[in-house]
Design a protein around this motif. Structure first.
Motif, short mmCIF file in Angstrom:
data_model
loop_
_atom_site.label_atom_id
_atom_site.label_comp_id
_atom_site.label_asym_id
_atom_site.label_seq_id
_atom_site.Cartn_x
_atom_site.Cartn_y
_atom_site.Cartn_z
N PRO A 366 0.80 -1.24 0.00
CA PRO A 366 0.00 0.00 0.00
C PRO A 366 0.83 1.28 0.00
CG PRO A 366 0.07 -0.90 2.19
CD PRO A 366 0.88 -1.83 1.34
N THR A 367 2.17 1.16 -0.07
CA THR A 367 3.00 2.36 0.10
C THR A 367 2.64 3.52 -0.85
OG1 THR A 367 4.74 0.89 0.81
CG2 THR A 367 5.38 3.14 0.32
N PRO A 368 2.45 3.26 -2.16
CA PRO A 368 2.16 4.41 -3.04
C PRO A 368 0.88 5.14 -2.64
CG PRO A 368 2.70 2.47 -4.32
CD PRO A 368 2.56 2.01 -2.92
N ILE A 369 -0.16 4.38 -2.24
CA ILE A 369 -1.40 5.04 -1.81
C ILE A 369 -1.13 5.84 -0.56
CG2 ILE A 369 -3.78 4.66 -1.07
CD1 ILE A 369 -3.63 1.92 -2.37
N LEU A 370 -0.42 5.17 0.37
CA LEU A 370 -0.15 5.77 1.66
C LEU A 370 0.69 7.03 1.51
CD1 LEU A 370 0.39 3.71 4.70
CD2 LEU A 370 2.24 5.22 4.23
N ALA A 371 1.64 7.01 0.57
CA ALA A 371 2.50 8.17 0.39
C ALA A 371 1.64 9.41 0.14
CB ALA A 371 3.45 7.94 -0.78
N PHE A 372 0.61 9.24 -0.69
CA PHE A 372 -0.24 10.38 -0.99
C PHE A 372 -1.20 10.69 0.17
CE2 PHE A 372 -4.32 11.92 -2.56
CZ PHE A 372 -3.91 13.16 -3.03
N ILE A 480 -11.20 3.02 -1.38
CA ILE A 480 -9.94 2.56 -1.97
C ILE A 480 -9.46 1.30 -1.26
CG2 ILE A 480 -7.50 3.13 -2.30
CD1 ILE A 480 -8.33 6.05 -2.49
N GLY A 481 -9.54 1.34 0.08
CA GLY A 481 -9.09 0.19 0.86
C GLY A 481 -9.87 -1.07 0.52
N TYR A 482 -11.21 -0.95 0.51
CA TYR A 482 -12.04 -2.14 0.21
C TYR A 482 -11.77 -2.63 -1.20
CZ TYR A 482 -14.63 -1.72 4.56
OH TYR A 482 -14.97 -1.70 5.86
N THR A 483 -11.60 -1.71 -2.13
CA THR A 483 -11.36 -2.12 -3.51
C THR A 483 -10.03 -2.87 -3.61
OG1 THR A 483 -12.40 -0.05 -4.11
CG2 THR A 483 -11.37 -1.29 -5.87
N ALA A 484 -9.00 -2.31 -2.94
CA ALA A 484 -7.70 -2.98 -2.96
C ALA A 484 -7.84 -4.39 -2.40
CB ALA A 484 -6.68 -2.18 -2.17
N GLY A 485 -8.56 -4.49 -1.29
CA GLY A 485 -8.74 -5.80 -0.67
C GLY A 485 -9.48 -6.75 -1.61
N THR A 643 -9.37 -2.39 6.50
CA THR A 643 -10.27 -2.80 5.43
C THR A 643 -9.68 -3.92 4.57
OG1 THR A 643 -9.37 -1.13 3.95
CG2 THR A 643 -11.31 -0.53 5.23
N PHE A 644 -8.33 -4.03 4.52
CA PHE A 644 -7.81 -5.05 3.59
C PHE A 644 -6.44 -5.58 3.92
CE2 PHE A 644 -4.48 -2.89 1.09
CZ PHE A 644 -4.61 -1.61 1.59
N TYR A 645 -5.71 -4.97 4.82
CA TYR A 645 -4.27 -5.23 4.86
C TYR A 645 -3.90 -6.04 6.08
CZ TYR A 645 0.69 -4.08 4.51
OH TYR A 645 2.05 -4.14 4.39
N SER A 646 -3.07 -7.08 5.89
CA SER A 646 -2.69 -7.89 7.05
C SER A 646 -1.35 -7.45 7.63
CB SER A 646 -2.61 -9.35 6.64
OG SER A 646 -1.45 -9.57 5.86
N GLY A 647 -0.41 -7.08 6.78
CA GLY A 647 0.93 -6.73 7.27
C GLY A 647 1.63 -7.89 7.92
N GLU A 648 1.32 -9.11 7.47
CA GLU A 648 1.89 -10.28 8.12
C GLU A 648 3.07 -10.88 7.37
OE1 GLU A 648 -1.57 -12.59 8.58
OE2 GLU A 648 -2.05 -11.72 10.54
N GLY A 649 3.58 -10.15 6.39
CA GLY A 649 4.72 -10.67 5.64
C GLY A 649 5.98 -10.65 6.49
#
Lengths: 672, 161, 366
Positions: A366-372, A480-485, A643-649
């Motif tokens: 999500p970095t590019p979205i988050l950057a903005f 945006i979050g739900y769509t990404a998910g 909404t979509f992100y686990s961050g479990e990598g």
């Protein structure tokens, strides 16, 4: 963008005699994450004597470095060094194997260690001597109450003397019992002091054991009487002189150590770095498999580095190596380490993503979205042109000063710089320059009490439109979050999850937007029906999802999840609240300044006014920037990622050396 | 009661309760910050940021105080609701309600301080938990933010400037 | 309704709400504030505890001097700097002093309402010391060798060790809680092992009384902790006694009250195996099962396993109550474990055991 770096698995088998060189090469190039070789019944490698030596020398050298460092005259420092740190000079070291390195370190230590140790020993012995002298002076001060020559207080022989303290209430019973136990063969002197009674008592040696048990019963604290002769008061002077002499001695030694530090400190730090890297290198040995002649190593490499690594290994081993590069298999997806890949403008924002956790290999980064959005939210919440300018200038300086290091400060300053730009833009839109300071100045100059800087809206006077804007932004963000998910799940084959968990909210949000458009009657056609249809479809899908996922508990979960969504959405109201808070505090400061400005006597008003103004605005910048930072992050971590992100990598942790003051010259780099 | 009583009570309670709560919150977190810094000075920066978080509630209180004073005319002009007419009483009670909302939701500074305190301890043990600690503490602030939003709506729509 | 009535209802509602809010806020502050400083500091201290890498390095020391040098960048430095020689006894004494220092520091940091527990826990060392000294005296061995350098009554204990007769020891113990059992011992009314049981019974009785006199979370946490401690002692005593073939009556007289599991079934059965089966259904069943194999040979394993269980349980509790007495208790337990390991390493190094073997053995101690 949106996808992490592609990784491949590398497997190398080669001769044992290349092991040290190969590991050093990989360590210095720092592009491979080494993993355990998973072959049953194969012997694992283990550290040898040199690696163990590296570990123990690194402790020794660290201690020497700490010791010398504390005596080194500090140079520079201050704000300038923080903004524009100087690059440390890297000293070259020609690497010819760990044996040679350890030997070099030993040679170095054999010179430095004895010197440092002896100085350290001297300092600590003088210090403990001084401590002892001080203790004895304290004791003597106490004993001066008794005013008896110390040689008598120390007396032992046929008659024993003991000096010590006992708690006040215990004193009389103790004396009674002592007399009983010794049949009155005891003599004592006592003085009351603040928290007890100081007692000196004399008794016969043959009563010693009996007296002792009575003393122990009453918790009599014995005092060691200091060496020397004469009354305590005179003795104190003697001790004070001794103390002074020791102090001079200490100063002399400290000077010596300062010289030593100047001479050796840089070398010590250099060698410390060398051995610490060796120690770190040894930490992967248990992951390698070995036979009598060969060893095997495996790990993950980013695809773009493969060519370089291959060439390096071939050059190093002269081609005597089996190398296998392969694509990750289906079952390994959860094991692949994640290295984020983004274009230069978004790369520093990876820090914010990494703080939460990196995505899995098959998820969206999500970095590019988050950057903005992060910068925009920050700007929305700070909303002041001049605050933005202040932060922007500081951030720009830090970015310039730290660019060459690419360190945490650089990344953070870079994100701050973007945020500052948005802050300035939002500040202009809301007409906020140190709050309403510009308005006040304009009114003063033009004489028109209603003069104002240009703005599209004054949030303090009309907060509702700002609130609506904040909520609208929140809807877009969530959408945006739900769509990404939805996309990620669909792609990874979890169609059911995508349709039941992400799609309903996408529909609900679309419905809400249509309702809003209808209410604002922005369009010619009536949107009432489509709005209801979409919204309803969303709700039905949502309810169906809950029933499928939770069965019996569905009724409860429907209520709680629905209000969860509403709460998440309303949470974006903080955009407006913090924007107003910034303007509010700035206004409070301006009002205060306006109040004191009127004091004409000796220009006190304007002077204090200016102090309050700049001090207050700087404080307000700091506190509001902190608030904007925290809440902008929170909106991403809690609301958006929810909404979509686990961050479990698993983040990519390459096998990599840390070099600040040293640089290795390797064979593979063209050395011989 | 006279309108002035409601208005000044509202302003005082907004800044007062929120301020006291912030003081307690910062106090609790500050004690923890002192504890971790006593062991290791490296903890200073993260402890300072976490300690500062419960301060925001007092700022919301202060802003509300100013908005109340502004909208009732105490700042800039004269007190608008001096006459005890029904309309004026209603407006001044709305202002008091707004003040109370911010004051009471400002109490969230105390639990926020406690969370921050636990967070400071956690960061000392594992520096990587800093961001999580900040986010956890920021959760408690949501109520205060809702309170401020509510109060702003009450002042802007119910009374105006 | 009249306006007056409405205003009255409104006013009293507001008053009620305010009182409730004030009460809640106050109790919240009272409950958590005092633990803010100590618990944050304790977690910073936990960060400085020795990790497994450090233990490996220590195991590699080979000489006691190196061992001490390796500990110089840790919190033990202050206690080790005053060593007169590098001997096992000296180092152990320094380590014991550092443990005593830990108790003392916790006592100073914690709020008055709960800190006495650390004084009481420190007293357990007094009980051990007194029992050890008295037993050594009875056997006619030099008692000072059995004294650990820790405890509230340390000066008295040392004087006891020096004392020449039982009467002198009695004089020293006069006025302490341990006077009564000692008097019985010298009158011949109880045996040495009953004396020891009696000491522990007195001691745990006081601890439990203290815990019961606390309030709220503190009471819950302390009781949970103490019950487990009592259980640990009882289980080990019962199994040891069973292995020694003692009768149910005799065993019962050795057990302390206040534990959380009922050991009646355990002491009635015939042999250790059945006793273990009885224990299987208790909360300790899982840990005991894990060490079952080794247990029949060596009860030390069981003690360690139960200690570890208590520690893990307290860690759970401290997660549940982050700002409470649980975190300091966990710290003390971890510190005790750490010092136990260090002492083991010291002994192994002095015996000239190979580093690899030391690493294995301290790994088992964990």
């Amino acid at each position: 963008m949106f996808k992490p770096e592609e990784m491949v698995k590398i497997e190398v088998i080669t001769l044992n005699r290349f092991k040290d060189a190969l590991l050093t090469y990989l360590h210095e190039s720092g592009v491979v994450e080494i993993r355990e070789v998973n072959v049953e019944s194969v012997q694992k490698d283990s550290p040898n004597e040199y690696h163990r030596k590296a570990a123990s020398y690194s402790i020794t050298i660290s201690r020497i470095a700490d010791f010398l460092g504390s005596y080194r005259k500090s140079s520079g420092g201050g704000i300038k060094a923080f903004i524009f740190p100087r690059e440390k000079k890297k000293r070259e070291y020609r690497y010819e194997g760990i044996e040679k390195l350890i030997k070099d370190v030993e040679d170095f230590l054999s010179v430095v260690e004895p010197e440092v140790k002896s100085a350290e020993g001297k300092i600590s012995s003088i210090q403990s001597e001084m401590e002892r002298l001080r203790d004895e002076i304290r004791v003597l001060e106490m004993l001066s109450l008794l005013d008896i020559e110390v040689e008598y207080l120390r007396h032992s022989g046929l008659v024993e003397v003991a000096v010590g303290f006992v708690e006040k209430p215990k004193f009389l019973p103790m004396v009674e019992e002592l007399k009983k136990a010794t049949e009155n063969r005891v003599a004592l002197v006592h003085r009351e002091v603040s928290d007890g009674v100081l007692v000196a008592l004399a008794f016969l040696k043959r009563d010693y054991s009996r007296v002792n048990s009575v003393l122990a019963k009453y918790s009599f604290e014995k005092v060691e009487v200091p060496e020397g002769r004469g009354r305590p008061r005179e003795l104190i002077k003697e001790y004070a002189q001794k103390l002074e002499a020791k102090e001079k001695e200490l100063d002399a030694i400290k000077k010596e150590v300062e010289k030593m530090a100047e001479l050796y400190y840089d070398d010590v730090v250099f060698y410390r770095e060398l051995v610490e890297n060796e120690r770190d290198k040894a930490s992967v040995l248990p992951m390698l498999a070995r036979t009598n002649m060969t060893f095997a190593i495996t790990g993950w490499v980013p695809r773009i580095e493969v060519q370089k690594v291959l060439e390096g290994i071939r050059a190093l081993t002269g081609g005597k190596a089996y190398i296998n590069i392969r694509e990750p298999s289906e079952g390994e997806v959860d094991e692949i380490p994640i290295k984020l890949k983004n274009p230069g403008w978004a790369r520093p924002f990876e820090m914010l993503t990494e703080m939460y956790g990196v995505p899995k290999y098959n998820e969206i980064d999500p970095t590019p979205i988050l950057a903005f959005t992060y910068s925009f939210f920050f700007g929305f919440m700070l909303t002041d042109f001049l605050y933005g300018l202040i932060i922007g200038i500081v951030a720009a300086l830090l970015v310039i000063g730290h660019k060459k290091f690419n360190d945490g400060t650089y990344k953070f300053a870079y994100t701050l710089l973007w945020s500052a730009v948005f802050t300035m833009v939002m500040g202009v839109l809301f007409g906020s320059y140190f709050g309403n300071a510009l308005d006040v100045v304009l009114q003063h100059i033009s004489g028109d009490p209603n003069a104002q800087a240009w703005r599209i809206i004054d949030p303090l006077r009309e907060p509702l439109p700002v609130l609506l804007a904040a909520l609208a932004i929140g809807l877009i963000h969530l959408f945006i979050g739900y769509t990404a998910g939805f996309i990620v799940r669909w792609k990874n084959g979890d169609v059911k999850g995508a349709v039941l968990e992400q799609l309903p909210w996408m529909l609900v949000i679309t419905g809400i937007v249509l309702f809003a458009l209808e209410r604002l009657s922005m369009l010619e056609v009536s949107l009432d029906l489509p709005a209801k249809a979409v919204f309803g479809a969303g709700l039905v899908l949502f309810a169906a999802g809950e029933v499928i996922n939770n069965g019996g508990l569905a009724a409860l979960m429907i209520i709680s999840d629905f209000f969860g969504f509403v709460g998440t959405w309303l949470s974006y109201a903080r955009l407006m609240a913090l924007a107003l808070a910034t303007g509010g505090i700035a206004m409070v400061i301006n009002v205060l300044v306006g109040m004191v400005w009127g004091i004409k006597f000796l220009y006190i008003g304007p002077i204090i006014g200016l102090i309050i103004f700049f001090g207050g605005q700087l404080f307000s910048t700091a506190i509001n920037a902190l608030g904007a930072f925290v809440h902008s992050l929170r909106l991403h971590y809690v609301e958006f990622f929810g909404t979509f992100y686990s961050g479990e990598g698993k983040p990519f942790e390459p096998f990599k050396s840390r070099r600040e003051v040293s640089k290795l010259e390797l064979k593979a780099d063209g050395g011989v | 009661m006279d309108p002035i009583v409601y208005v000044s009570l509202g302003a005082a309670l907004a800044a007062g309760i929120a301020g006291v709560a912030s003081a307690f919150g910062v106090g609790v977190a500050g004690a923890a910050a002192a504890g971790v810094v006593a062991e290791d000075e490296k903890n200073f920066r993260s402890a300072l940021i976490l300690e500062g978080l419960p301060m925001t509630q007092s700022i919301y209180g202060l802003i509300t105080l100013f908005l109340i004073l502004l909208s009732s005319g105490i700042i800039g002009g004269g007190f608008k609701f001096a006459d005890a007419t029904t309309d004026n009483i209603i407006k001044s009670v709305i202002l008091m309600g707004a003040g109370l909302t911010v004051g009471l939701t400002g109490l969230s500074a105390i639990p926020q301080g406690i969370i921050a305190s636990a967070g400071i301890g956690a960061v000392a043990k594992n520096p990587k938990t800093f961001t999580q600690g900040v986010i956890f503490a920021a959760m408690a602030e949501t109520m205060a933010i809702f309170g401020l939003v509510g109060a702003l709506i009450m002042i802007a729509t119910g009374v105006g400037f | 309704m009249e306006t007056g009535v409405v205003t009255g209802i409104l006013n009293s509602t507001i008053a009620l709400i305010f009182t409730w809010v004030a009460y809640k806020t106050g109790s919240y502050i009272y409950k958590y504030t005092p633990y803010s400083y100590p618990n944050a500091r304790i977690s910073a201290m936990e960060a400085k505890m020795l990790n497994s890498q450090k233990f490996n390095e220590l195991a590699e020391s080979r000489t006691l001097q190196n061992f001490v040098v390796n500990l110089e960048d840790t919190q033990y430095r202050d206690y080790l700097s005053g060593l007169s020689e590098y001997s096992v006894e000296e180092i152990e004494r320094a380590l014991e002093k550092s443990l005593a220092g830990t108790y003392e520091m916790l006592y100073k940091m914690l709020p008055k309402r709960s800190r006495d527990v650390f004084r009481l826990l420190l007293e357990e060392w007094d009980v051990r010391n007194i029992a050890a000294v008295v037993k050594a005296k009875l056997r006619g061995e030099p008692a000072i060798d059995y004294v650990s350098e820790i405890g509230l009554l340390l000066p008295k204990v040392k004087a006891m060790a020096e004392a020449k007769s039982m009467e002198e020891i009695l004089v020293i113990l006069e006025g302490t809680p341990y006077e009564e059992p000692f008097r019985k011992l010298i009158l011949g009314e109880i045996t040495a092992s009953q004396f020891e049981t009696e000491l522990y019974r007195l001691y745990y009785g006081r601890l439990l009384d203290y815990a019961l006199s606390r309030k709220g979370d503190e009471k819950t946490i302390l009781l949970e902790f103490l019950r487990m401690k009592v259980d640990r002692l009882n289980i080990v005593t019962a199994l040891r006694a069973k292995a020694a073939g003692m009768s149910a009556e005799e065993i019962r007289s050795l057990l302390l009250s206040g534990g959380s599991v009922d050991l009646e079934g355990v002491i009635r059965v015939d042999d250790v195996g059945m006793a273990l089966a009885e224990l299987d259904s208790t909360r300790y069943g899982k840990v005991i099962r894990e060490v079952r194999e080794e247990l029949e040979r060596n009860f030390g394993v069981l003690e360690r396993a139960l200690d570890e269980y208590i520690l893990q349980r307290m860690v759970e509790v401290s997660r549940f109550y982050p700002l409470s007495i649980a975190a300091p208790i966990v710290y003390v337990l971890k510190k005790e474990r750490e010092i136990k390991k260090l002492r083991a390493i010291v002994k192994l190094i002095a015996d000239g055991v190979e580093p690899e073997r030391i690493k294995e053995m301290i790994g088992d101690l964990a």
